[in-house]
Design a protein around this motif. Structure first.
Motif, PDB file in Angstrom:
ATOM      1  N   MET A  10       0.849  -1.186   0.000  1.00  0.00           N
ATOM      2  CA  MET A  10       0.000   0.000   0.000  1.00  0.00           C
ATOM      3  C   MET A  10       0.882   1.232   0.000  1.00  0.00           C
ATOM      4  SD  MET A  10      -3.233  -0.831   2.523  1.00  0.00           S
ATOM      5  CE  MET A  10      -2.541  -2.060   3.625  1.00  0.00           C
ATOM      6  N   VAL A  11       0.425   2.264  -0.677  1.00  0.00           N
ATOM      7  CA  VAL A  11       1.126   3.546  -0.717  1.00  0.00           C
ATOM      8  C   VAL A  11       0.217   4.598  -0.094  1.00  0.00           C
ATOM      9  CG1 VAL A  11       2.268   5.268  -2.167  1.00  0.00           C
ATOM     10  CG2 VAL A  11       2.290   2.848  -2.854  1.00  0.00           C
ATOM     11  N   ILE A  12       0.742   5.290   0.920  1.00  0.00           N
ATOM     12  CA  ILE A  12      -0.030   6.300   1.642  1.00  0.00           C
ATOM     13  C   ILE A  12       0.646   7.650   1.451  1.00  0.00           C
ATOM     14  CG2 ILE A  12      -1.042   6.950   3.852  1.00  0.00           C
ATOM     15  CD1 ILE A  12      -1.880   4.163   2.926  1.00  0.00           C
ATOM     16  N   GLY A 148      -1.896  -7.068   4.133  1.00  0.00           N
ATOM     17  CA  GLY A 148      -3.013  -6.897   5.064  1.00  0.00           C
ATOM     18  C   GLY A 148      -4.271  -6.609   4.281  1.00  0.00           C
ATOM     19  N   HIS A 149      -5.056  -5.623   4.738  1.00  0.00           N
ATOM     20  CA  HIS A 149      -6.212  -5.233   3.937  1.00  0.00           C
ATOM     21  C   HIS A 149      -6.488  -3.743   4.051  1.00  0.00           C
ATOM     22  CE1 HIS A 149      -8.989  -6.121   7.594  1.00  0.00           C
ATOM     23  NE2 HIS A 149      -9.182  -4.840   7.326  1.00  0.00           N
ATOM     24  N   ALA A 150      -7.312  -3.266   3.128  1.00  0.00           N
ATOM     25  CA  ALA A 150      -7.765  -1.876   3.121  1.00  0.00           C
ATOM     26  C   ALA A 150      -9.280  -1.866   2.994  1.00  0.00           C
ATOM     27  CB  ALA A 150      -7.146  -1.112   1.952  1.00  0.00           C
ATOM     28  N   LEU A 151      -9.925  -0.982   3.752  1.00  0.00           N
ATOM     29  CA  LEU A 151     -11.353  -0.734   3.571  1.00  0.00           C
ATOM     30  C   LEU A 151     -11.501   0.670   3.013  1.00  0.00           C
ATOM     31  CD1 LEU A 151     -14.313  -1.623   5.912  1.00  0.00           C
ATOM     32  CD2 LEU A 151     -14.283   0.473   4.584  1.00  0.00           C
ATOM     33  N   VAL A 152     -11.976   0.745   1.772  1.00  0.00           N
ATOM     34  CA  VAL A 152     -12.129   2.038   1.107  1.00  0.00           C
ATOM     35  C   VAL A 152     -13.600   2.433   1.092  1.00  0.00           C
ATOM     36  CG1 VAL A 152     -10.069   1.714  -0.304  1.00  0.00           C
ATOM     37  CG2 VAL A 152     -12.289   1.014  -1.206  1.00  0.00           C
ATOM     38  N   SER A 201      -8.684  -8.821   1.251  1.00  0.00           N
ATOM     39  CA  SER A 201      -7.600  -7.892   0.967  1.00  0.00           C
ATOM     40  C   SER A 201      -8.148  -6.502   0.716  1.00  0.00           C
ATOM     41  CB  SER A 201      -6.797  -8.359  -0.255  1.00  0.00           C
ATOM     42  OG  SER A 201      -6.105  -9.554   0.035  1.00  0.00           O
ATOM     43  N   LEU A 202      -9.398  -6.458   0.283  1.00  0.00           N
ATOM     44  CA  LEU A 202     -10.071  -5.182   0.044  1.00  0.00           C
ATOM     45  C   LEU A 202     -11.517  -5.309   0.491  1.00  0.00           C
ATOM     46  CD1 LEU A 202      -9.623  -2.322  -1.310  1.00  0.00           C
ATOM     47  CD2 LEU A 202     -10.780  -3.288  -3.300  1.00  0.00           C
ATOM     48  N   LEU A 265      -6.412   2.547  11.656  1.00  0.00           N
ATOM     49  CA  LEU A 265      -5.566   1.377  11.427  1.00  0.00           C
ATOM     50  C   LEU A 265      -6.010   0.283  12.377  1.00  0.00           C
ATOM     51  CD1 LEU A 265      -1.869   1.061  10.617  1.00  0.00           C
ATOM     52  CD2 LEU A 265      -2.757  -0.259  12.558  1.00  0.00           C
ATOM     53  N   GLU A 266      -6.275  -0.889  11.813  1.00  0.00           N
ATOM     54  CA  GLU A 266      -6.644  -2.063  12.595  1.00  0.00           C
ATOM     55  C   GLU A 266      -5.390  -2.905  12.807  1.00  0.00           C
ATOM     56  OE1 GLU A 266      -9.712  -5.924  12.467  1.00  0.00           O
ATOM     57  OE2 GLU A 266      -9.420  -4.686  10.676  1.00  0.00           O
TER      58      GLU A 266
END
Length: 298
Positions: A10-12, A148-152, A201-202, A265-266
């Protein structure tokens, strides 16, 4: 169709690299990798980077890196995307070097960030193994399961689900519809997995948020590291969004905190892995079985 293997990185985009540097290393237990004046690479394992922080005003998700095992699979996938009308282009050498991958393609996401499709991630020398003085256990759960995962947050919920499943080819794992979190609003979330089977993952959801990234998740291999990290957060006065609790769908024991960029962040343990041969999609009626008490009211 060639399938996405995993969420590789991931890129933040962050407004304060210095705040993130101490937050990531001293509180989360990530390892600071290579850095420039505008980029910090965060390590979770033997790779050169799993989370990349880039200087900027957005303080939000900038890109997601979807991994493929080899160039044949990547090229086949890109051709399939193009046949579905997705505008996808090859990244230049400079971006490949920054992301520390051999081959990279990019396309715009429906929710305002960039999807990046890659193969050939860079590994650190064996003389520079991953190390964190903050972790008591065996480290982070990465490998074939990814970062990990991302929730968008979905700008258009159904259009988002269609894009991720019909265009990108992610597989639906399950759903949660919970009307108890936000007064008068039902949180409607869809969870999606890739070939290697991390429960999701998403995920995407229709919910009130000023951010694209509602939260990102990193997972440890030892439950003790969840408790130790939670204690570190409290000692450092990091705002806790939700205390320790358990999710019904991915079976994760986790807590949520506020990052220096203002999204969640989880930090969790115990997420299950999906086997598509015997998986059945379910709909859950609550976000958490127990715990996860809100400390910052939604």
């Amino acid at each position: 169709m060639s399938e996405i293997q995993s969420l590789g990185y991931m890129v933040i985009e962050v407004s304060s690299l210095e705040n993130w540097r101490s937050f990531a290393a001293e509180l989360l237990g990530l390892q600071i990798g290579s850095c420039t004046d505008t980029v910090i690479n965060l390590r979770m394992d033997e790779r050169e980077q799993r989370i990349q922080l880039v200087q900027g005003a957005k303080d939000d998700l900038f890109a997601i890196g979807w991994e493929f095992k080899n160039l044949v699979d990547l090229n086949q996938y890109v051709e399939t995307l193009k046949s579905k009308g997705v505008v996808v282009s090859a990244a230049n050498e400079e971006l490949c070097l920054q992301r520390k991958v051999e081959s990279l393609y990019v396309c715009d996401d429906i929710n305002g960030y960039t999807n990046e499709f890659f193969t050939g991630p860079a590994y650190a020398p064996v003389s520079s193994p991953f190390y964190s003085s903050k972790l008591a256990g065996a480290g982070f759960e990465t490998g074939d399961l990814g970062v990990g995962h991302a929730l968008v947050v979905a700008r258009d919920y159904q259009a988002s689900v269609d894009f991720y499943t019909q265009k990108l080819g992610l597989k639906i794992t399950d759903y949660i519809r919970d009307s108890s979190v936000f007064p008068g609003v039902t949180v409607d979330a869809t969870f999606m997995h890739t070939k290697t089977g991390r429960h999701h993952s998403l995920a995407t959801a229709a919910m009130p948020s000023a951010k694209i990234l509602q939260h990102m998740m990193i997972q440890v291999k030892d439950l003790n590291d969840v408790g130790l990290a939670f204690d570190r957060m409290k000692a450092a006065n990091i705002p806790v969004i939700m205390g320790v609790g358990h999710h019904p769908n991915d079976k994760m024991v986790s807590f949520y905190i506020l990052t220096p960029s203002g999204f969640g962040l989880e930090f969790g343990f115990g997420g299950i892995v999906v086997d598509d041969n015997d998986w059945h999609i379910k709909t859950y009626q609550q976000l958490s079985d127990w715990g996860h008490e809100f400390q910052i009211k939604p």
